[in-house]
Design a protein around this motif. Structure first.
Motif, PDB file in Angstrom:
ATOM      1  N   GLU A   1      78.316  22.242 -19.397  1.00 47.77           N
ATOM      2  CA  GLU A   1      78.431  22.433 -20.676  1.00 47.77           C
ATOM      3  C   GLU A   1      77.911  23.887 -20.970  1.00 47.77           C
ATOM      4  N   MET A   2      78.115  24.289 -22.196  1.00 46.81           N
ATOM      5  CA  MET A   2      77.415  25.652 -22.380  1.00 46.81           C
ATOM      6  C   MET A   2      76.829  25.317 -24.103  1.00 46.81           C
ATOM      7  N   PRO A   3      75.695  26.242 -23.948  1.00 49.13           N
ATOM      8  CA  PRO A   3      75.174  26.025 -25.443  1.00 49.13           C
ATOM      9  C   PRO A   3      76.232  26.859 -26.448  1.00 49.13           C
ATOM     10  N   ARG A   4      75.920  26.407 -27.948  1.00 51.51           N
ATOM     11  CA  ARG A   4      76.952  26.979 -28.750  1.00 51.51           C
ATOM     12  C   ARG A   4      76.657  28.564 -28.873  1.00 51.51           C
ATOM     13  N   ASP A   5      75.537  28.946 -28.921  1.00 52.88           N
ATOM     14  CA  ASP A   5      75.340  30.188 -29.213  1.00 52.88           C
ATOM     15  C   ASP A   5      75.145  31.203 -28.126  1.00 52.88           C
ATOM     16  N   ALA A   6      75.419  30.741 -26.846  1.00 52.71           N
ATOM     17  CA  ALA A   6      74.975  31.430 -25.652  1.00 52.71           C
ATOM     18  C   ALA A   6      76.210  31.340 -24.510  1.00 52.71           C
ATOM     19  N   THR A   7      76.206  32.012 -23.590  1.00 51.53           N
ATOM     20  CA  THR A   7      76.959  31.978 -22.349  1.00 51.53           C
ATOM     21  C   THR A   7      76.306  31.080 -21.411  1.00 51.53           C
ATOM     22  N   HIS A   8      74.952  30.945 -21.439  1.00 55.98           N
ATOM     23  CA  HIS A   8      74.564  30.302 -20.371  1.00 55.98           C
ATOM     24  C   HIS A   8      73.155  29.539 -21.085  1.00 55.98           C
ATOM     25  N   TRP A   9      72.685  28.651 -20.473  1.00 57.88           N
ATOM     26  CA  TRP A   9      71.429  27.905 -20.958  1.00 57.88           C
ATOM     27  C   TRP A   9      70.105  28.538 -20.298  1.00 57.88           C
ATOM     28  N   SER A  10      69.035  28.481 -21.399  1.00 60.62           N
ATOM     29  CA  SER A  10      67.787  28.885 -21.280  1.00 60.62           C
ATOM     30  C   SER A  10      66.981  27.740 -21.232  1.00 60.62           C
ATOM     31  N   VAL A  11      65.672  27.807 -20.652  1.00 60.64           N
ATOM     32  CA  VAL A  11      64.851  26.534 -20.594  1.00 60.64           C
ATOM     33  C   VAL A  11      64.535  26.170 -22.092  1.00 60.64           C
ATOM     34  N   ARG A  12      64.484  26.950 -23.067  1.00 68.24           N
ATOM     35  CA  ARG A  12      64.064  26.441 -24.552  1.00 68.24           C
ATOM     36  C   ARG A  12      65.231  25.846 -24.918  1.00 68.24           C
ATOM     37  N   SER A  13      66.539  26.435 -24.830  1.00 65.70           N
ATOM     38  CA  SER A  13      67.690  25.828 -25.225  1.00 65.70           C
ATOM     39  C   SER A  13      68.119  24.480 -24.822  1.00 65.70           C
ATOM     40  N   MET A  14      67.750  24.308 -23.391  1.00 61.43           N
ATOM     41  CA  MET A  14      68.197  23.196 -22.861  1.00 61.43           C
ATOM     42  C   MET A  14      67.320  22.219 -23.153  1.00 61.43           C
ATOM     43  N   SER A  15      65.779  22.366 -23.441  1.00 58.42           N
ATOM     44  CA  SER A  15      64.798  21.563 -23.711  1.00 58.42           C
ATOM     45  C   SER A  15      65.142  20.789 -25.318  1.00 58.42           C
ATOM     46  N   LYS A  16      65.701  21.899 -26.062  1.00 58.94           N
ATOM     47  CA  LYS A  16      66.099  21.401 -27.484  1.00 58.94           C
ATOM     48  C   LYS A  16      67.302  20.507 -27.526  1.00 58.94           C
ATOM     49  N   ALA A  17      68.288  20.737 -26.376  1.00 57.78           N
ATOM     50  CA  ALA A  17      69.527  20.084 -26.446  1.00 57.78           C
ATOM     51  C   ALA A  17      69.266  18.598 -25.853  1.00 57.78           C
ATOM     52  N   SER A  18      68.436  18.721 -24.923  1.00 55.15           N
ATOM     53  CA  SER A  18      67.984  17.544 -24.082  1.00 55.15           C
ATOM     54  C   SER A  18      66.917  16.490 -24.549  1.00 55.15           C
ATOM     55  N   GLY A  19      66.251  17.140 -25.449  1.00 62.05           N
ATOM     56  CA  GLY A  19      64.925  16.302 -26.002  1.00 62.05           C
ATOM     57  C   GLY A  19      63.978  16.059 -24.827  1.00 62.05           C
ATOM     58  N   ILE A  20      64.129  16.899 -23.785  1.00 60.75           N
ATOM     59  CA  ILE A  20      62.986  17.125 -22.898  1.00 60.75           C
ATOM     60  C   ILE A  20      61.930  18.189 -22.922  1.00 60.75           C
ATOM     61  N   SER A  21      60.919  18.274 -22.493  1.00 63.65           N
ATOM     62  CA  SER A  21      59.988  19.338 -22.480  1.00 63.65           C
ATOM     63  C   SER A  21      60.573  20.498 -21.733  1.00 63.65           C
ATOM     64  N   ALA A  22      60.228  21.435 -22.092  1.00 57.98           N
ATOM     65  CA  ALA A  22      60.662  22.954 -21.333  1.00 57.98           C
ATOM     66  C   ALA A  22      60.092  22.884 -19.998  1.00 57.98           C
ATOM     67  N   THR A  23      58.865  22.364 -19.702  1.00 57.56           N
ATOM     68  CA  THR A  23      58.262  22.181 -18.399  1.00 57.56           C
ATOM     69  C   THR A  23      59.004  21.300 -17.474  1.00 57.56           C
ATOM     70  N   THR A  24      59.424  20.416 -17.939  1.00 56.12           N
ATOM     71  CA  THR A  24      60.249  19.303 -17.147  1.00 56.12           C
ATOM     72  C   THR A  24      61.664  19.995 -16.873  1.00 56.12           C
TER      73      THR A  24
END
Length: 362
Positions: free
Chosen positions: A105-128
């Protein structure tokens, strides 16, 4: 004929086969799990460990390990064993969800995931998220390019050139030849500020162009020495002049095998007539779109990094003087490149790459 000790028969239930094939074929599956799935599927076909290892490009011991793990623990045995220490707070389903989102998948506002955007989308901490990506060697912020040659004689040309690298002919020199065109003589608009303790070298972002030159180079694969000369242009006339230079600087009793690309100036009628008058020259053309196989390209990369990237020149005369100086210095202590891959290994690697990328829809 079976080899080694007798092995327990490995069978796969229909449900297990469906899951294994999904892991093996999904283009974005973590590669460690994909390889383990392919091992089990090949074992179920009755193939020997050695044959499977050769086919997948892995060791026989690795095949034996995952064969036994599947026999002992079925599908769960293909997953990584739990590590010692505190209990995990993130389960396998959460890990799989992060991996699937990252790879498919890709984020709605970007061409690739960042740690922060994945953390927000998955509900998992950025460190994890960072730890999961690090464990599975995922780097969404990085991207590499590739180019597949469409040359109909790709296989024949690869075998020809790699054969010259690994088994050069007797009483002959093998030279990798090319031109590095449009080398710019660049000067900065302000003087450089030299490196100091605690401060790197600094230069202005803008620059002034003072013309261009072309470096013709011939790399001797045996000695690592390079013969080169500069020309203002790179037409067939200049290439013929460089062939004269190669001819004059090579022992007359040796044949000359030149590896070069498919640039138009290498194949003109003028060059063909010149070759008829110089029968000891033999040209070997690289496949189209496959300049990586020409070793002089690697030498050009070293030249760019060491001499050109940070240099300043106020004229093409200064630039050409610097290039000639670099040739002299590098030939004082030449280091030939060591070619290790056989033609079969290159073609097998390419076949695996094509199998992995086919059907990705990208």
């Amino acid at each position: 004929m079976a080899r080694g000790r007798p092995k327990a028969r490995l069978t796969v239930a229909p449900g297990e086969r469906e899951r294994l094939e999904a892991w093996a074929r999904r283009p974005k599956t973590a590669q460690a799990l994909a390889v383990r799935s392919r091992i089990v599927l090949r074992c179920a076909e009755g193939l020997d460990n050695t044959d499977i290892a050769d086919e997948l490009g892995i060791t026989r011991q690795m095949v034996g390990k995952w064969r036994q793990r599947f026999l002992d623990h079925r599908l769960d045995g293909l997953l990584d064993e739990p590590r010692p220490g505190a209990p995990r707070r993130v389960g396998d389903r959460d890990v799989e969800r992060v991996l699937q989102k990252t790879l498919e998948e890709m984020p709605r506002d970007a061409t690739h995931w960042s740690v922060r955007s994945m953390s927000k989308a998955s509900g998992i901490s950025a460190t994890t998220v960072h730890r999961i990506w690090h464990t599975f060697s995922l780097q969404p912020h990085r991207s590499k390019t590739f180019k597949l040659s469409k040359d109909p004689l790709f296989i024949e040309k690869v075998r020809d050139i790699v054969g010259l690298y690994l088994a050069p002919p007797d009483k002959a020199l093998v030279l990798c030849v090319d031109e590095k065109s449009q080398i710019q003589a660049l000067d900065r608009t302000q003087p450089l500020l030299p490196m100091e303790i605690g401060q790197p070298e600094r230069r202005t972002h803008d620059y002034v162009r003072h013309g261009t030159t072309t470096l013709f180079a011939a790399l001797d694969i045996a000695s690592g020495k390079v013969l080169g000369e500069c020309h203002q242009r790179h037409r067939a006339r200049e290439f013929r002049s460089f062939l004269d230079t190669i001819d004059a600087n090579s022992p007359p009793e040796l044949g000359l095998h030149l590896i070069l690309d498919n640039y138009g100036t290498h194949k003109t009628a003028e060059i063909r007539r010149w070759l008829l008058r110089h029968p000891r020259f033999h040209l070997h053309f690289t496949p189209t779109g496959a300049s990586w196989i020409n070793q002089v390209e690697r030498w050009f990369a070293v030249l760019t990094e060491k001499q050109l990237r940070r240099a300043t020149h106020r004229s093409t005369r200064e630039l050409e003087k610097a290039l000639r100086h670099y040739l002299v210095v590098s030939n004082e202590d030449p280091k030939p490149f060591v070619w290790t891959k056989t033609a079969d290994q290159i073609l097998q690697s390419l076949a695996r790459f094509c199998a992995q990328t086919s059907g990705t829809g990208r």
